[in-house]
Write a protein that holds these residues in place. Structure first.
Motif, PDB file in Angstrom:
ATOM      1  N   TYR A   1       0.838  -1.203   0.000  1.00 21.02           N
ATOM      2  CA  TYR A   1       0.000   0.000   0.000  1.00 21.02           C
ATOM      3  C   TYR A   1       0.873   1.253   0.000  1.00 21.02           C
ATOM      4  O   TYR A   1       2.018   1.218   0.446  1.00 21.02           O
ATOM      5  CB  TYR A   1      -0.938   0.025   1.210  1.00 21.02           C
ATOM      6  N   GLU A   2       0.306   2.328  -0.484  1.00 20.54           N
ATOM      7  CA  GLU A   2       1.034   3.593  -0.481  1.00 20.54           C
ATOM      8  C   GLU A   2       0.641   4.411   0.738  1.00 20.54           C
ATOM      9  O   GLU A   2      -0.375   4.146   1.385  1.00 20.54           O
ATOM     10  CB  GLU A   2       0.717   4.369  -1.765  1.00 20.54           C
ATOM     11  N   ALA A   3       1.441   5.426   1.000  1.00 20.08           N
ATOM     12  CA  ALA A   3       1.165   6.305   2.144  1.00 20.08           C
ATOM     13  C   ALA A   3      -0.254   6.868   2.045  1.00 20.08           C
ATOM     14  O   ALA A   3      -0.968   6.958   3.051  1.00 20.08           O
ATOM     15  CB  ALA A   3       2.192   7.432   2.194  1.00 20.08           C
ATOM     16  N   ASP A   4      -0.676   7.196   0.832  1.00 24.47           N
ATOM     17  CA  ASP A   4      -2.038   7.723   0.586  1.00 24.47           C
ATOM     18  C   ASP A   4      -3.121   6.840   1.190  1.00 24.47           C
ATOM     19  O   ASP A   4      -4.093   7.323   1.755  1.00 24.47           O
ATOM     20  CB  ASP A   4      -2.348   7.728  -0.921  1.00 24.47           C
ATOM     21  N   ASP A   5      -2.953   5.526   0.988  1.00 24.40           N
ATOM     22  CA  ASP A   5      -3.985   4.597   1.421  1.00 24.40           C
ATOM     23  C   ASP A   5      -4.045   4.519   2.943  1.00 24.40           C
ATOM     24  O   ASP A   5      -5.125   4.416   3.531  1.00 24.40           O
ATOM     25  CB  ASP A   5      -3.715   3.213   0.834  1.00 24.40           C
ATOM     26  N   ILE A   6      -2.881   4.568   3.553  1.00 23.54           N
ATOM     27  CA  ILE A   6      -2.833   4.566   5.024  1.00 23.54           C
ATOM     28  C   ILE A   6      -3.533   5.822   5.536  1.00 23.54           C
ATOM     29  O   ILE A   6      -4.376   5.767   6.447  1.00 23.54           O
ATOM     30  CB  ILE A   6      -1.372   4.543   5.525  1.00 23.54           C
ATOM     31  N   ILE A   7      -3.199   6.933   4.902  1.00 20.61           N
ATOM     32  CA  ILE A   7      -3.789   8.206   5.320  1.00 20.61           C
ATOM     33  C   ILE A   7      -5.300   8.194   5.093  1.00 20.61           C
ATOM     34  O   ILE A   7      -6.086   8.585   5.976  1.00 20.61           O
ATOM     35  CB  ILE A   7      -3.116   9.370   4.544  1.00 20.61           C
ATOM     36  N   GLY A   8      -5.725   7.692   3.945  1.00 21.52           N
ATOM     37  CA  GLY A   8      -7.150   7.639   3.628  1.00 21.52           C
ATOM     38  C   GLY A   8      -7.914   6.783   4.621  1.00 21.52           C
ATOM     39  O   GLY A   8      -8.996   7.156   5.097  1.00 21.52           O
ATOM     40  N   THR A   9      -7.336   5.645   4.946  1.00 21.73           N
ATOM     41  CA  THR A   9      -7.996   4.712   5.861  1.00 21.73           C
ATOM     42  C   THR A   9      -8.154   5.337   7.253  1.00 21.73           C
ATOM     43  O   THR A   9      -9.226   5.282   7.863  1.00 21.73           O
ATOM     44  CB  THR A   9      -7.168   3.414   5.951  1.00 21.73           C
TER      45      THR A   9
END
Length: 875
Positions: free
Chosen positions: A109-117
DNA sequence: GCAGTCACG
DNA sequence: ACGTACGTGACTGCG
């Protein structure tokens, strides 16, 4: 309780942004720090402004993500991360840890996905969320509860993306940002989108149809057009692109919101990281730095009478001085230690103590010090002749790495891992607040310094021996310190009346020129202000702008020279500048430095400052007294011997740097030129222009001379073209012809750059080192600079080695010959003595002899010499 | 405290 | 394509 606020940072994106926004800073150990620095300043600001209760920094995990299953080319074609940035990530991680901030990455996963979640999860618990990134994609996550901060202009400005802001900017909702990406694609992530659709078209289509899916459902209703054809042809690609651009908000993350509580930094750790990175401005600004400077308790004793049993055969000695002007400042006291409890002797006791004086003057009593030259000079004022200095922390550190800044014991010791000593600034304060503290504070401070010197001595000597630099340090720099100390203390006599008379005459001339300039300008203005001068020349008088500086028009001499034919004001300004410089720096400036008691100036030679091994001279700088122009050269008439019947004697190396180059490169042609005693510039002109000696005219010789300078500086066609005022192409041709004639020089230059890349440093004849971390930079400019430095430093540094050795040999020779002559100054390739007239003949014999054989090269060294009643006449 | 300028090798 | 000659220090103006 105040409402919870969660801060989510996109680690990779912010580091990238900071890296490209800021110049490539390095710390003392040569690590690049700009990305970490930019990240830190941004973080500090957000912490202060937002006061979040929870924080997480998300990183990208690796090369492959789940998006690659959809599209193998995702993020394809990206430049690989520059090494100057990669090396910063470990420090960034360390820094984030020191802040006590959680960091997280997740495989696939990318940082974006962690942030989005996490943003989604926090919203569901009514927690406000702030996302910070340099990547515009993240704005799709904006909601009433989630604000997305996007850095602008690098990192200095922040754009706060709320749904309302996005609506105003694009006329779209945050979720439509994804649709926009689907249609227009994203070159940086290699997301294709629909070819031919840009931001404008995408926004227009989405305003009408709402989403990619509805757009395609409504496709039949669209009028036939090129656009429609493209959309139809690329439907699958558009759907896939949208999918790629969509941030996943249900990633299987293993961090809970409760893990993210932020309770402020671990101040001690943070300060250590900042220190390691060399973030001095942050250290100074932070309110906890003072508190953290506090030291462990330290035992010392103030003694009112020095007894024999206080003094050992080997001791660390520190003379505490009130400021850096050791020729004039107050001596405060001396701390001594042999590893046991230090004693501190206030200076009034020192001055009266025969026991201590005899010990300090006893060459068999070994002293470990830092900046022994300062101590030597300051003690000499009290009639104490320091001897037996066996270790000098300042000099040893400098030889170990001349690139490090700072002469404070605290700074030097810290470099070796010893921290139990405070910076002078901490003890004395700075600026207007500077003051001498109480005797207890002073005694502790000086004692800690002595103890620090004692503690680091073995380690530093080991380091020097490992690098085969111990000989350079111990047998060159250390004895030189004492010689320089004597030269400084001796000083050189400057005739006040001569300077005052010149000043009066200059003043008269300046007044006239000033009026003339005002008349030509049509108004009075401050000629010394480049800003005001620029307005007059380029706005009011409309002269052509040849060069600009960061802040406006350039009015530098080389620019004005080219404007001479345009307006008579130009030559008046040049003259005004020239005379003004003489007046302010060399008349007024020098007069201020003449000591009232002896009519002399006492410069301070900085022995641990330059990157190349040269000395520098301050307060006053006696290494840049005018000589090139006659008006300025007259300043030298004010420099006279200290006694009646004495003369000044000057001896300088002829072409020492080119001789060093001949020696190091072993270029046959250059070596031959020097062995045959030829004029090297004429010889160069013959080879470059393919003419015989008598065909070389003054212009050819001038050009050849410029090429030779260029070679020594690390040649570039651009630099040479600037200097000779010719085109870059012409300069390049010169250089090519030069290298064809001197192939050994070409080979040497190539080799030295390779060496520097391999070793990370270059060396001089006596094994002086200069580290060049930038030599592997991916930035052309930065790398080129380092390459020129790699070429120049061995030459300039070896020349410095040679004259330093000559000074030591000369000192010994003068003693051996029982002469009264004294060495007073060194000006890089020149030594200036004063001596009784009777010694002239002997000086003319021994000075060139000693200087020419200081170090044997494969080519002869040549020394020219002169004497006279003033420095002016000793030419 | 920094930028621009200019003095030297 | 990129855009600088290498190494220093002092003074002035200006934010």
């Amino acid at each position: 309780m105040t409402k919870e606020k969660l801060l989510l940072l996109d680690g990779n994106s912010l580091a990238y942004r900071a890296f490209f926004a800021l110049p490539l800073l390095t710390n003392d150990s040569g690590i690049h720090t700009n990305a970490v620095y930019g990240f830190t300043t941004m973080l500090q600001r957000i912490l202060e402004e937002e006061q979040p209760s929870k924080i997480l920094v998300a990183f990208d995990a690796g090369k492959t993500t789940f998006r690659h299953e959809t599209f193998t080319e995702y993020k394809g074609g990206r430049q690989k991360t520059p090494p100057e940035l990669s090396e910063q990530f470990p420090y960034l991680r360390k820094l984030i840890d020191a802040y006590g901030i959680k960091q997280y990455e997740l495989e696939l996963y990318e940082a974006d996905d962690i942030i989005g979640t996490l943003a989604k999860e926090a919203s569901s618990q009514d927690i406000d969320v702030i996302i910070v990134s340099g990547d515009r994609d993240l704005t799709q996550l904006a909601t009433e509860q989630v604000t997305v901060y996007i850095t602008k202009k690098g990192i200095t400005e922040i754009e706060k993306n709320t749904p309302a802001y996005i609506e105003e900017k694009y006329g779209l909702t945050p979720s439509q940002i994804i649709d926009m990406k689907g249609l227009m694609g994203d070159a940086s992530d290699n997301i294709p989108g629909v070819p031919g659709v840009g931001e404008k078209t995408a926004v227009k289509l989405l305003k009408e149809h709402g989403s990619v899916e509805s757009l395609y459902k409504a496709m039949d209703t669209l009028k036939a057009s090129k656009m429609k054809e493209k959309l139809v042809a690329n439907e699958e690609q558009a759907i896939m692109s949208k999918k790629l651009a969509t941030i996943f908000t249900d990633a299987p993350i293993e961090v809970a919101l409760t893990d993210l509580a932020y309770n402020g930094p671990n101040e001690e750790e943070l300060i250590n990281v900042w220190r390691e990175l060399g973030f001095k401005s942050l250290l100074e600004k932070s309110d906890f730095s003072v508190q953290e400077e506090e030291q462990a308790p330290f035992d010392y004793e103030i003694v009112q009478e020095v007894k024999q049993e206080h003094l050992k055969d080997v001791m660390a000695v520190h003379l505490e001085l009130a400021d850096e002007h050791y020729h004039t400042c107050q001596q405060l006291g001396i701390a001594l230690t042999d590893g046991a409890k230090p004693i501190y002797v206030p200076f009034d006791i020192v001055a009266k103590s025969d026991v201590l004086r005899l010990w300090l003057e006893d060459a068999t009593k070994i002293k470990y010090m830092s900046d022994s030259k300062a101590a030597q000079a300051a003690l000499r004022r009290a009639g104490i002749r320091l001897a037996g200095v066996d270790f000098d922390l300042l000099l040893a550190s400098y030889i170990n790495n001349p690139g490090l800044s700072g002469d404070d014991v605290a700074t030097l010791a810290k470099e070796l891992g010893y921290r139990d000593v405070q910076a002078n600034e901490t003890v004395y304060g700075k600026g207007a607040k500077r003051a001498i503290p109480t005797i207890d504070t002073l005694a502790e401070h000086a004692s800690r310094k002595a103890f620090a010197v004692w503690s680091v001595q073995p380690k530093l000597e080991t380091l020097l021996k490992e690098n085969e630099q111990f000989d350079l340090y111990k047998n060159l720099e250390l004895p030189l310190a004492s010689i320089l100390g004597e030269m400084e203390s001796e000083g050189i006599t400057v005739n006040r009346a001569t300077l005052e008379k010149m000043g009066q005459e200059l003043n008269d001339k300046l007044v006239i020129i000033e009026q003339e300039i005002y008349k030509e300008a049509g108004e009075a203005f401050n000629i010394n202000s480049p800003k005001q001068l620029g307005v007059i020349l380029f706005d009011k008088l409309g002269l052509p702008v040849i060069k600009k500086t960061k802040t406006g028009y350039s009015t530098a001499a080389d620019v004005l020279e080219k404007l001479k034919s345009e307006h008579t004001i130009i030559e008046h300004i040049l003259l005004y500048r020239q005379l003004g410089k003489l007046q302010s720096t060399y008349i007024e400036g020098l007069l201020k430095e003449i000591h009232n008691d002896d009519g002399k100036v006492h410069t301070r030679f900085q022995q641990a400052l330059t990157a190349t091994g040269r000395l520098s001279s301050t307060d006053p700088n006696l290494q840049n007294i005018p000589i090139r122009l006659e008006e300025g050269r007259k300043i030298r008439q004010a420099f006279v011997p200290s006694k009646e019947g004495w003369i000044l004697f000057s001896a300088d190396y002829s072409q020492i740097e080119l001789r060093v180059l001949a020696h190091m490169s072993e270029d046959k042609n250059l070596v031959e030129a020097f062995r045959e005693g030829m004029d090297v510039h004429t010889r160069t002109a013959m080879d470059v222009f393919h003419v015989s000696a008598d065909e070389v005219d003054s212009n050819m010789r001038r050009a050849a001379k410029a090429v030779n300078f260029g070679i020594v500086y690390g040649i570039s066609d651009y630099g040479l073209s600037q200097n000779l005022d010719i085109t870059r192409k012409e300069a390049a041709t010169f250089i090519e012809k030069y290298f064809a004639s001197f192939p050994g020089v070409k080979q040497y230059m190539d080799d030295i750059v390779q060496d520097a890349k391999f070793n990370g440093y270059v060396t001089t004849i006596l094994n002086r080192r200069r580290y060049l971390p930038d030599i592997t930079s991916s930035n052309f400019n930065i790398r080129s600079f380092a390459e020129r430095t790699a070429m120049n430093t061995p030459i300039q540094g070896s020349a410095a080695d040679i004259i330093k050795k000559a000074m030591i040999d000369m000192d010994a020779r003068l003693k051996k010959e029982n002469m009264q002559a004294k060495l007073l100054l060194q000006v890089h390739d020149e030594l200036i003595f004063e001596a009784p007239k009777e010694e002239i003949a002997l000086l003319e014999k021994i000075v060139p002899e000693v200087m020419e054989h200081a170090i044997e090269l494969t080519v002869p060294l040549k020394v020219d010499f002169n004497h006279g009643a003033t420095w002016y006449e000793a030419k």
